[in-house]
Write a protein that holds these residues in place. Structure first.
Motif, PDB file in Angstrom:
ATOM      1  N   ILE A  17       0.842  -1.207   0.000  1.00 37.92           N
ATOM      2  CA  ILE A  17       0.000   0.000   0.000  1.00 37.92           C
ATOM      3  C   ILE A  17       0.871   1.248   0.000  1.00 37.92           C
ATOM      4  CG2 ILE A  17      -1.747   1.307   1.297  1.00 37.92           C
ATOM      5  CD1 ILE A  17      -2.607  -1.380   2.579  1.00 37.92           C
ATOM      6  N   TYR A  18       0.505   2.228  -0.831  1.00 36.40           N
ATOM      7  CA  TYR A  18       1.158   3.538  -0.838  1.00 36.40           C
ATOM      8  C   TYR A  18       0.189   4.565  -0.254  1.00 36.40           C
ATOM      9  CZ  TYR A  18       3.322   7.772  -2.863  1.00 36.40           C
ATOM     10  OH  TYR A  18       3.896   9.010  -3.055  1.00 36.40           O
ATOM     11  N   MET A  19       0.622   5.276   0.808  1.00 36.48           N
ATOM     12  CA  MET A  19      -0.213   6.301   1.428  1.00 36.48           C
ATOM     13  C   MET A  19      -0.099   7.574   0.586  1.00 36.48           C
ATOM     14  SD  MET A  19      -1.107   4.309   3.788  1.00 36.48           S
ATOM     15  CE  MET A  19      -2.410   5.434   4.239  1.00 36.48           C
ATOM     16  N   SER A  20      -1.201   8.016  -0.008  1.00 39.34           N
ATOM     17  CA  SER A  20      -1.125   9.117  -0.964  1.00 39.34           C
ATOM     18  C   SER A  20      -2.447   9.873  -1.030  1.00 39.34           C
ATOM     19  CB  SER A  20      -0.778   8.525  -2.334  1.00 39.34           C
ATOM     20  OG  SER A  20      -1.360   9.266  -3.372  1.00 39.34           O
ATOM     21  N   PRO A  21      -2.373  11.216  -1.195  1.00 42.02           N
ATOM     22  CA  PRO A  21      -3.615  11.980  -1.320  1.00 42.02           C
ATOM     23  C   PRO A  21      -4.399  11.635  -2.593  1.00 42.02           C
ATOM     24  CG  PRO A  21      -1.682  13.420  -1.512  1.00 42.02           C
ATOM     25  CD  PRO A  21      -1.178  12.067  -1.182  1.00 42.02           C
ATOM     26  N   LYS A  22      -3.774  10.911  -3.543  1.00 46.61           N
ATOM     27  CA  LYS A  22      -4.494  10.487  -4.758  1.00 46.61           C
ATOM     28  C   LYS A  22      -5.212   9.160  -4.593  1.00 46.61           C
ATOM     29  CE  LYS A  22      -0.902  10.130  -7.684  1.00 46.61           C
ATOM     30  NZ  LYS A  22      -0.072  10.172  -8.913  1.00 46.61           N
ATOM     31  N   ILE A  54      -3.856   4.383  -0.926  1.00 48.43           N
ATOM     32  CA  ILE A  54      -4.900   4.742   0.041  1.00 48.43           C
ATOM     33  C   ILE A  54      -4.650   6.142   0.576  1.00 48.43           C
ATOM     34  CG2 ILE A  54      -5.859   4.224   2.339  1.00 48.43           C
ATOM     35  CD1 ILE A  54      -5.598   1.296   1.751  1.00 48.43           C
ATOM     36  N   SER A  55      -5.739   6.921   0.692  1.00 45.77           N
ATOM     37  CA  SER A  55      -5.712   8.252   1.299  1.00 45.77           C
ATOM     38  C   SER A  55      -6.533   8.202   2.580  1.00 45.77           C
ATOM     39  CB  SER A  55      -6.338   9.258   0.322  1.00 45.77           C
ATOM     40  OG  SER A  55      -6.665  10.459   1.004  1.00 45.77           O
ATOM     41  N   ILE A  56      -6.133   8.972   3.590  1.00 39.87           N
ATOM     42  CA  ILE A  56      -6.949   9.028   4.810  1.00 39.87           C
ATOM     43  C   ILE A  56      -7.928  10.205   4.772  1.00 39.87           C
ATOM     44  CG2 ILE A  56      -5.289   7.780   6.250  1.00 39.87           C
ATOM     45  CD1 ILE A  56      -4.748  10.621   7.589  1.00 39.87           C
ATOM     46  N   GLY A  57      -7.971  10.952   3.675  1.00 37.35           N
ATOM     47  CA  GLY A  57      -8.929  12.055   3.570  1.00 37.35           C
ATOM     48  C   GLY A  57      -8.437  13.087   2.574  1.00 37.35           C
ATOM     49  N   ASP A  58      -9.319  13.996   2.190  1.00 38.31           N
ATOM     50  CA  ASP A  58      -8.998  14.945   1.127  1.00 38.31           C
ATOM     51  C   ASP A  58      -8.268  16.165   1.646  1.00 38.31           C
ATOM     52  OD1 ASP A  58      -9.971  13.347  -0.867  1.00 38.31           O
ATOM     53  OD2 ASP A  58     -11.999  14.166  -0.743  1.00 38.31           O
ATOM     54  N   TYR A  59      -7.007  15.962   2.034  1.00 42.52           N
ATOM     55  CA  TYR A  59      -6.117  17.042   2.455  1.00 42.52           C
ATOM     56  C   TYR A  59      -4.695  16.545   2.277  1.00 42.52           C
ATOM     57  CZ  TYR A  59      -7.065  14.033   6.425  1.00 42.52           C
ATOM     58  OH  TYR A  59      -7.276  12.936   7.200  1.00 42.52           O
ATOM     59  N   VAL A  60      -3.731  17.492   2.194  1.00 42.07           N
ATOM     60  CA  VAL A  60      -2.338  17.134   1.945  1.00 42.07           C
ATOM     61  C   VAL A  60      -1.516  17.335   3.211  1.00 42.07           C
ATOM     62  CG1 VAL A  60      -0.297  17.593   0.528  1.00 42.07           C
ATOM     63  CG2 VAL A  60      -2.579  17.762  -0.480  1.00 42.07           C
ATOM     64  N   LEU A  61      -0.660  16.362   3.515  1.00 42.93           N
ATOM     65  CA  LEU A  61       0.239  16.422   4.671  1.00 42.93           C
ATOM     66  C   LEU A  61       1.678  16.458   4.165  1.00 42.93           C
ATOM     67  CD1 LEU A  61      -1.642  13.625   6.633  1.00 42.93           C
ATOM     68  CD2 LEU A  61      -1.752  16.074   7.078  1.00 42.93           C
ATOM     69  N   THR A  62       2.639  16.672   5.092  1.00 46.75           N
ATOM     70  CA  THR A  62       4.039  16.767   4.673  1.00 46.75           C
ATOM     71  C   THR A  62       4.639  15.408   4.358  1.00 46.75           C
ATOM     72  OG1 THR A  62       4.732  16.708   6.973  1.00 46.75           O
ATOM     73  CG2 THR A  62       4.457  18.887   5.977  1.00 46.75           C
TER      74      THR A  62
HETATM   75  C1  4G0 Z   1       2.405  11.395  -2.184  1.00 46.46           C
HETATM   76  C2  4G0 Z   1      -1.085  11.003   2.194  1.00 46.46           C
HETATM   77  C3  4G0 Z   1       2.588  11.442  -0.806  1.00 46.46           C
HETATM   78  C4  4G0 Z   1       2.177  12.531  -2.927  1.00 46.46           C
HETATM   79  C5  4G0 Z   1       0.210  11.477   2.031  1.00 46.46           C
HETATM   80  C6  4G0 Z   1       2.329  13.826  -0.895  1.00 46.46           C
HETATM   81  C7  4G0 Z   1      -1.813  13.233   2.582  1.00 46.46           C
HETATM   82  C8  4G0 Z   1      -2.120  11.890   2.472  1.00 46.46           C
HETATM   83  C9  4G0 Z   1       2.574  12.678  -0.169  1.00 46.46           C
HETATM   84  C10 4G0 Z   1       2.130  13.774  -2.269  1.00 46.46           C
HETATM   85  C11 4G0 Z   1       0.437  12.839   2.135  1.00 46.46           C
HETATM   86  C12 4G0 Z   1      -3.521  11.404   2.684  1.00 46.46           C
HETATM   87  C13 4G0 Z   1       1.637  14.885  -4.418  1.00 46.46           C
HETATM   88  C14 4G0 Z   1       1.805  16.215  -2.348  1.00 46.46           C
HETATM   89  C15 4G0 Z   1       2.775  12.756   1.302  1.00 46.46           C
HETATM   90  N1  4G0 Z   1      -0.581  13.686   2.430  1.00 46.46           N
HETATM   91  N2  4G0 Z   1      -4.523  12.248   2.496  1.00 46.46           N
HETATM   92  N3  4G0 Z   1       1.657  13.423   1.954  1.00 46.46           N
HETATM   93  N4  4G0 Z   1       1.854  14.951  -2.998  1.00 46.46           N
HETATM   94  O1  4G0 Z   1      -3.730  10.235   2.995  1.00 46.46           O
END
Ligand code: 4G0
Length: 231
Positions: A85-90, A131-139
């Motif tokens: 699994i890749y944790m990602s906002p997408k 998988i994303s944990i919600g519609d927001y971006v973290l560091t």
């Molecule tokens: C991949 C997950 C990872 C791409 C990760 C940022 C929010 C979530 C990350 C980006 C994350 C979530 C394109 C900014 C690391 N932020 N909503 N940050 N980009 O689960």
């Protein structure tokens, strides 16, 4: 279940995973979590793990090779192929239902991205699911990975204290939780709803369902409609 976390900040993950219910679950052997430092797997003499994006643009991208070599080390040590699994906002947004399915898997690999994400070729070859944990971006992906681990762990046998049953709670029946009260019965002139003091179990259950319906209708009309459709 076994979970391996690939990250640039293993100490940050370890700190959270060692406390409270998660820490106890690991000590008891209900949960086997290992954190791996991706930087330990770079072959670069300056220990680099990222580079500028091809085509230009903002930020840095995590290189494929250190992540791949870290993943290979996980498989070699575990002697099994994990669900990756890749944790990602997408990614697809995590739900209680998906968490329940993932909690049944014997071995999970979690990749935490940083900067502007990771080289697409890792996602194409190593990752099964984003998988994303919600519609927001973290560091970084560490906090999302820890959120995912926390929700999986509490569904594993032996992790929650015996009087706490995750299947009975909010999001499992599609409604939000009813209000809870504890002693004293009067606090700052505010009384506990009298029905809760009667010991009448049927009336209490009815009151709680009414409260759940009201709070769900108010706070989450989307969940409320879905609940009514299913009934
Ligand atoms: C991949 C997950 C990872 C791409 C990760 C940022 C929010 C979530 C990350 C980006 C994350 C979530 C394109 C900014 C690391 N932020 N909503 N940050 N980009 O689960």
């Amino acid at each position: 279940m076994r979970i391996d976390v690939a990250t640039l900040f293993p100490e940050m993950c370890e700190a959270v995973l060692s406390e409270s219910i998660l820490g106890r679950a690991r000590k008891k052997g209900c949960l086997d979590v290992n954190c791996w430092n991706i930087r330990d797997y770079t072959l670069d003499k300056h220990r680099r793990v990222d580079d500028v994006p091809y085509g230009g643009g903002r930020g840095m991208v995590m290189q494929a090779d250190p992540i791949y070599r870290c993943y290979e080390a996980v498989c070699a040590q575990a002697q099994s192929v994990p669900h990756r699994i890749y944790m990602s906002p997408k990614g697809a947004v995590l739900t209680q239902q998906r968490a329940l399915e993932l909690a049944m898997m014997p071995h999970i690999f979690l990749l935490c991205g940083h900067y502007e994400g990771v080289d697409q070729r890792i996602l194409d070859t190593v990752i099964d699911e984003e998988i994303s944990i919600g519609d927001y971006v973290l560091t970084g992906g560490e906090l999302p990975a820890l959120v995912l681990i926390d929700t999986l762990a509490r569904m594993l046998p032996g992790v929650l204290p015996e009087n706490l049953c995750f299947e009975e709670e909010s999001h499992f029946n599609g409604l939000l939780e009813y209000p809870q009260y504890t002693r004293p019965a009067v606090w700052h002139d505010q009384e506990v709803p009298p029905v809760l003091l009667t010991g009448h179990h049927k009336n209490i259950a009815e009151w709680r369902l009414e409260q759940s319906l009201a709070v769900t209708r108010e706070n989450r009309p989307d969940l409320y409609s879905r609940y009514l459709d299913k009934k």
